[in-house]
Scaffold this active site. Sequence first.
Site, PDB file in Angstrom:
ATOM      1  N   VAL A  12      38.571  42.292  36.515  1.00 29.47           N
ATOM      2  CA  VAL A  12      38.935  43.140  38.144  1.00 29.47           C
ATOM      3  C   VAL A  12      38.709  44.575  37.810  1.00 29.47           C
ATOM      4  CG1 VAL A  12      40.616  43.572  39.493  1.00 29.47           C
ATOM      5  CG2 VAL A  12      40.511  41.021  38.356  1.00 29.47           C
ATOM      6  N   GLU A 124      47.765  43.986  47.485  1.00 32.17           N
ATOM      7  CA  GLU A 124      47.098  42.714  48.305  1.00 32.17           C
ATOM      8  C   GLU A 124      46.193  42.097  47.412  1.00 32.17           C
ATOM      9  OE1 GLU A 124      46.720  42.260  51.905  1.00 32.17           O
ATOM     10  OE2 GLU A 124      46.296  40.597  50.587  1.00 32.17           O
ATOM     11  N   ILE A 131      41.340  37.471  49.609  1.00 29.58           N
ATOM     12  CA  ILE A 131      41.762  36.957  50.963  1.00 29.58           C
ATOM     13  C   ILE A 131      42.913  37.957  51.306  1.00 29.58           C
ATOM     14  CG2 ILE A 131      43.025  35.278  52.260  1.00 29.58           C
ATOM     15  CD1 ILE A 131      42.290  33.114  50.080  1.00 29.58           C
ATOM     16  N   GLU A 185      43.216  33.144  33.788  1.00 29.95           N
ATOM     17  CA  GLU A 185      44.306  34.082  33.054  1.00 29.95           C
ATOM     18  C   GLU A 185      43.606  34.120  31.680  1.00 29.95           C
ATOM     19  OE1 GLU A 185      46.347  36.007  34.938  1.00 29.95           O
ATOM     20  OE2 GLU A 185      45.302  35.076  36.309  1.00 29.95           O
ATOM     21  N   ASP A 196      50.841  30.898  37.415  1.00 33.27           N
ATOM     22  CA  ASP A 196      50.056  31.819  38.171  1.00 33.27           C
ATOM     23  C   ASP A 196      50.552  31.520  39.635  1.00 33.27           C
ATOM     24  OD1 ASP A 196      47.919  34.005  38.334  1.00 33.27           O
ATOM     25  OD2 ASP A 196      46.956  32.328  39.655  1.00 33.27           O
ATOM     26  N   LYS A 200      52.591  33.988  42.831  1.00 37.84           N
ATOM     27  CA  LYS A 200      52.287  34.191  43.959  1.00 37.84           C
ATOM     28  C   LYS A 200      53.041  33.668  45.136  1.00 37.84           C
ATOM     29  CE  LYS A 200      47.224  34.275  42.136  1.00 37.84           C
ATOM     30  NZ  LYS A 200      46.256  33.645  41.750  1.00 37.84           N
ATOM     31  N   GLY A 298      38.127  36.009  40.856  1.00 37.10           N
ATOM     32  CA  GLY A 298      36.750  36.506  40.352  1.00 37.10           C
ATOM     33  C   GLY A 298      36.793  37.914  40.578  1.00 37.10           C
TER      34      GLY A 298
END
Length: 410
Positions: A12, A124, A131, A185, A196, A200, A298
């Site tokens: 990331v 975010e 998204i 991960e 995970d 969320k 991704g």
Amino acid sequence: MKKIALLGHGVVGSGVMEILTKNQKLLARQAGEPVEAAWVLDRRAFPGLPYSQRFTQDFSLIREDPEVAVVLEALGGVEPAFTWVREALLAGKSVVTSNKELVAEKGAELLALAQEKGVHFLFEASVGGGIPILQPLRESLTANHITEIAGILNGTTNYILTKMFQEGAAFGDALREAQELGYAEADPTADVEGHDACRKICILASIAFGSHFYPKEVPTQGITRISPEDVAYAAQWGGTVKLIGRVRRAPDGRAALEVSPMLVPGDCLLSGVSGVFNAIQVTGDMVGTTLFYGPGAGKLPTASAMVGDLLPALTQPAGSRPLPWGPARPELPQPWEEHAAQAFLRVAGMEPDALETFFPGARFLEPLAAGEAAFITAPATQGEVDAALEAAGAAGGKLLSRITVLEGSR
Ligand code: HSE
């Protein structure tokens, strides 16, 4: 020149640097001046990059740099991320993070600290990859009591389920591909065991209910027990099996949170979500049901969400409308036994007539193997299903599969 610092140059973090470079002019136009990463913190060296000389392993250089207004954290894990994010906020710097574990464990505390220091704490990218979901939830949908959020929240497991059950791939091969594509991960157990997705749904529920939910309180099951037989029965029933994170507002106002594979009916939009894509269905008492869809993991999608948060952090004053996310309220989570539920059950060693005495109103499917019965229970609670299964077990029934039906509410 607006200066920022990046913590973590993995999948990331390197995506953030790519966006800052490729879309430099666009970002400068929106920020009002050029945006530059003054520091990139990583344990590893990255020679040969145009910004190699900006790498450091020393967080204090970032904390003490008065020109750095925003710290972007893409390290993952609670520590050392928590310590450094806290120090950055205490130093009066805004923080943008993609770290769902950090937000799910420490969100209330870090938001309170950011509010106290008059800076932003934005995340975010922590849910749904690219998204936009947290911003709509905290702004566009505030006229509503959120009654349900149900989502495919993990790209890796959706990729694996799609590869296994649509393309016949083996579990290990599909997982390896997801790792190679940068979706999984560092420890993929967090993906396949549902942790995970659990982090969320806790973040989404905390925003929707205005108080913190901890992952350890949420009943969580991953995808490792899903068999081809379950998926074949799901198809016969008219749907499919997806790993779903869900929170529902019970009639008494409590929150029913869970993560588990669920039977998703074919007419539900979530059933058509394949590969690394995520989708989050949000139902409000005024708006009805809305759906947010896109790439859930991704490099560039997740980095896109981080850079999206960077712009308000650089240009807008913080704290005018703080996120209503207070400390946990122990009375709020509804115990799992009380969750409204309809279940798909596969039981060996018992005929449908006998099973019906334990599960009145069950709808039986055509058996796909001798000696077993598969059926959908009448609406019940998870505790009632437990009790009926125990009684059926004592009478000789052997449970082969149990999967909650997504539409199941009383
Ligand atoms: N491992 C996560 C997933 C990354 O597969 O969805 C994005 O949060």
